[in-house]
Scaffold this active site. Structure first.
Site, PDB file in Angstrom:
ATOM      1  N   GLY A  68     -53.595 -42.903  -4.742  1.00 38.17           N
ATOM      2  CA  GLY A  68     -53.052 -41.555  -4.854  1.00 38.17           C
ATOM      3  C   GLY A  68     -51.621 -41.597  -5.329  1.00 38.17           C
ATOM      4  O   GLY A  68     -50.924 -42.600  -5.146  1.00 38.17           O
TER       5      GLY A  68
ATOM      6  N   TYR B 111     -50.060 -31.851  -5.849  1.00 37.08           N
ATOM      7  CA  TYR B 111     -50.524 -32.791  -4.827  1.00 37.08           C
ATOM      8  C   TYR B 111     -51.393 -32.059  -3.805  1.00 37.08           C
ATOM      9  O   TYR B 111     -52.502 -32.516  -3.474  1.00 37.08           O
ATOM     10  CB  TYR B 111     -49.308 -33.418  -4.142  1.00 37.08           C
TER      11      TYR B 111
ATOM     12  N   THR C  44     -44.486 -45.169   4.235  1.00 29.88           N
ATOM     13  CA  THR C  44     -44.858 -46.093   3.145  1.00 29.88           C
ATOM     14  C   THR C  44     -43.875 -45.923   1.991  1.00 29.88           C
ATOM     15  O   THR C  44     -42.981 -45.074   2.039  1.00 29.88           O
ATOM     16  CB  THR C  44     -46.278 -45.783   2.592  1.00 29.88           C
TER      17      THR C  44
END
Ligand code: NAI
Length: 251
Positions: free
Chosen positions: A96, A159, A194
């Site tokens: 993604g 998104y 992340t």
């Protein structure tokens, strides 16, 4: 009949593929599925190079250079899985991207590239695996949505739309796959620490963290454990579902 012989390795003898496995949540998913006994095919863009090999080696799996937006990505993956492994049991659509801009400033390329990776790739790859007969009966498909796909998020129209699309795909495809005992579900992570979230401005990051009742961002392994449950024999009767992984979200 599907009961595993080894309770500590519920996925023993199974083959899994994880897209976007070079780092972050995908690498954690690969690790947990391998811990549970699966052979994991770790797929990521060719540019992921050594990071991808490192993940694959660490989990005792194999690596596959695969851009999920490539026109033949699904066919290439199906061919790889059929030739090397005779098929696949667990498919995790984790790859993604974000290309955030306010809508008024968002050029068409930004919008379509996010859609291509986050929504079209899971749809096209799943369809190609089914068409090729690569997904075995009793198999598991897991999409990676987002809280943004449930509740939206300022500045993330493309998104959020792509991740909402993943939920629609999962819900609508579940009954189509049920006759073959294939389940399809999604995780909707909240704020997870992340590289993707390290790139967003600090103030937004703090806002994301505060939305979790845990009072902090989640970890990749939190998402991975939920994916592993979707892959496990114990969730055989669960399909078309979306599980938030974010503490008790206020959303
Ligand atoms: P990341 O940016 O750290 O890792 C994404 C991986 O996907 C990278 O290894 C990248 O090379 C790979 N990838 C990107 N485009 C690809 C393509 N065309 N073909 C194959 N691989 C490709 O991101 P992170 O945070 O690990 O996210 C993983 C998934 O979780 C994504 O779908 C993301 O949208 C989703 N997610 C992440 C959240 C977070 O807070 N980090 C929250 C909600 C969802």
């Amino acid at each position: 009949p599907d009961a595993p012989a080894d309770r500590d390795r519920p996925l023993a003898g199974k083959v899994a593929v994880v897209t976007g496995a070079a780092r972050g949540i995908g690498a954690a998913i690969a690790e947990v599925l391998a811990r549970d006994g699966a052979h994991v095919v770790c797929a990521d863009v060719p540019a992921a190079g050594e990071a991808l090999s490192a993940t694959a080696n660490a989990v005792g799996g194999t690596s596959l250079a695969l851009d999920v937006t490539g026109p033949d990505a699904g066919a290439v993956l199906a061919e790889h899985l059929l030739t090397r492994h005779g098929g696949v049991d667990v498919v995790v659509h984790n790859a993604g991207i974000t290309r955030d801009k306010k809508l008024v400033n968002m050029d068409a390329d930004r919008w379509t590239s996010v859609m291509a990776v986050n929504l079209l790739a899971p749809q096209r790859i799943t369809a190609a695996l089914l068409a090729a007969g690569a997904l075995r009966d009793g198999g598991r498909v897991v999409g990676v949505s987002s809280l943004a796909g449930i509740a939206g998020n300022a500045g993330q129209t493309s998104y959020a739309a792509s991740k909402a699309g993943v939920i629609g795909l999962v819900q609508a495809l579940a009954p189509e796959l049920a006759t073959r005992r294939v389940t399809i579900n999604a995780v909707a992570p909240g704020f997870i620490e992340t590289a993707m979230t390290a790139a967003i401005p600090l103030v937004t990051r703090e806002g994301g963290r505060r939305l979790s009742s845990l009072g902090q961002g989640g970890l990749s392994v939190d998402v991975a454990e939920t994916v592993a449950w979707f892959a496990s024999p114990g969730s055989a009767a669960v399909t078309g579902q979306v599980v938030r992984v974010c503490g008790q979200s206020l959303l």
